[in-house]
Design a protein around this motif. Structure first.
Motif, PDB file in Angstrom:
ATOM      1  N   GLU A 421       0.834  -1.198   0.000  1.00  0.00           N
ATOM      2  CA  GLU A 421       0.000   0.000   0.000  1.00  0.00           C
ATOM      3  C   GLU A 421       0.874   1.255   0.000  1.00  0.00           C
ATOM      4  N   GLY A 424       2.349   1.901  -3.421  1.00  0.00           N
ATOM      5  CA  GLY A 424       1.387   2.534  -4.319  1.00  0.00           C
ATOM      6  C   GLY A 424       1.254   4.024  -4.060  1.00  0.00           C
ATOM      7  N   HIS A 428       2.281   7.226  -6.626  1.00  0.00           N
ATOM      8  CA  HIS A 428       1.402   8.353  -6.963  1.00  0.00           C
ATOM      9  C   HIS A 428       2.061   9.679  -6.589  1.00  0.00           C
TER      10      HIS A 428
END
Length: 453
Positions: A421, A424, A428
């Motif tokens: 997580e 990710g 971004h």
């Protein structure tokens, strides 16, 4: 011919659709839940539309067999089903707790009762509930040193603190546990072990609902706000769900109402609060994929490793940031660096002759275009460092998964989810920083002066 093809296509569509739907296994016929529901019914809990089930994406939970309307009652658990400090004080442990000095805490009272009831086995009045409690937990207090080393810096420190808290509680409680010897045939040292207390502490920490109680003269002055809620505690967490929960004085039940409703044959969720994944892992032992509240934290040590050699007066600036509370809650999110992080980086990017403007920057004063660009560059460097550190942790984790036993693999699975997580989010953030417009400030903006202090 066309008819056969049509049937074939329909079967294929149904098969494809079924593969995309989370598989649900009804647990109503599992003997543990049969006994639990029977036990609850004897205590006036008659809910028939919430049934235990295993969901492929969340594990054990509760499914509703009827639609729940907006504002509708999800569950109402009678007071007689709740395990509270009053339950403990009214039990065989009560007289021992009441005469023990200094007074034990509400948490320790519940822990001692859970350990004792588990030891009693078939003789326990709470056996049906004890039987469905997890035998172990994936909270960091259970993690081995190798697994703890894979956690991000600040979470790693909190995990070590959590482990220390349980160990200190165990050590300080030994005299009290020994006072309970008359209740047991076996030596209490074999019953009230560190492992037993760790299990009980995690049961209380992860599964109690908030319920205020009148302060007992026989317990310490710590707030008594805990209640273990059998069956209700099978409800899983979802950040997208909103509920109203609390003990009703009118019905003498702990009630949960849904603000959004729930469709028939869907999993019923509650929300533990707007927690990021680090908080969920530390307090509850799980990570929620796609958690909208999740961020990646930046520790002062990350600033030290990445930026100390590239920032003038780094040590002095770091001390200044700490003095004004700007070394906490520095984060990267899906949309890039947080305002607090960028503010700290703007201060770090200032030149030697801009000392008089430090406080103004923390208050939101603008900086020159070149300092703004410098702070974005520092953010990129920091983000890349965290990405690299995260990648290395995932690589080490992969090796440990191959070498460790079942218990370690279960712990590693949670940490891996946390790290993926984070990866990710950092991806971004890297993209957001890369695409950051350079028109954040007009090109003719001059460096802040003493007026900005």
């Amino acid at each position: 011919m066309g008819s056969r093809n049509g049937r074939r296509q329909r079967r294929k569509r149904r098969r494809d659709n079924s593969e995309n739907v989370d598989r649900t296994v009804n647990l109503c016929h599992d003997s543990r839940y049969v006994e639990l529901r029977k036990w609850l019914k004897e205590r006036s809990f008659n809910n028939k539309y919430l049934i235990p089930a295993h969901f492929s994406n969340t594990g054990r939970g509760l499914m509703t067999t009827k639609a729940i309307s907006t504002g509708g009652l999800v569950v109402s658990l009678p007071e007689s089903c709740l395990m509270t400090s009053h339950t403990v004080l009214s039990s065989y442990l009560g007289e021992y707790i009441k005469r023990w000095k200094p007074c034990v805490s509400p948490v320790l009272a519940l822990c001692a009762f859970l350990i004792s009831e588990r030891h009693l086995g078939p003789g326990s009045r709470w056996k049906p509930y004890i039987d469905v409690l997890p035998k172990t937990y994936t909270c960091p207090v259970y993690f081995s040193d190798d697994v703890i080393s894979l956690l991000p810096g600040d979470l790693r420190n909190k995990a070590l603190d959590q482990r220390g808290t349980v160990l200190e509680l165990f050590s300080s409680s030994l005299p009290f546990f020994r006072s309970l010897q008359p209740l047991f045939k076996r030596p209490v040292e074999e019953i009230f072990t560190h492992d037993a207390l760790r299990w009980a502490w995690c049961s209380v920490n992860t599964r109690t609902v908030y319920m205020e109680h009148l302060q007992s003269q026989f317990l310490s002055r710590e707030r008594d706000v805990y209640a273990l809620a059998p069956y209700l505690d099978l409800l899983n967490h979802s950040a997208s769900v909103q509920v109203d929960a609390g003990f009703s004085q009118a019905t003498r039940c702990y009630e949960i109402r849904s603000r959004q409703g729930c469709r028939k044959f869907q999993q019923a969720f509650i929300c533990y609060g707007p927690h990021d994944n680090q908080k969920l892992l530390l307090e509850y032992g799980f990570v929620a994929p796609g958690n909208p509240h999740s961020v990646v934290y930046v520790d002062p040590s990350d600033l030290q490793i990445c930026l100390s050699g590239a920032v003038q007066q780094f040590a002095q600036k770091l001390l200044f940031l700490k003095q004004y509370g700007f070394l906490t809650n520095l984060t990267f999110g899906l949309d890039g660096a947080s305002w607090r992080l960028m503010t700290a980086l703007r201060l770090l990017s200032l030149k030697l002759d801009q000392y008089s403007c430090w406080k103004g920057v923390l208050l939101g004063a603008a900086v020159s275009q070149d300092r703004e660009e410098r702070s974005v560059h520092l953010a990129r460097v920091l983000c890349q460092h965290l990405w690299d550190e995260n990648t290395k942790a995932l690589q080490r984790l992969s090796v440990l998964k191959q070498e460790g036993g079942a218990s370690m693999r279960e712990q590693l699975a949670v940490v891996e989810c946390l790290r993926l997580e984070a990866q990710g989010i950092l991806g971004h953030s890297q993209e957001a920083l890369k695409n950051l417009k350079e028109d954040a400030l007009p090109s003719d903006v001059s460096p802040p002066t003493e007026d900005c202090v």
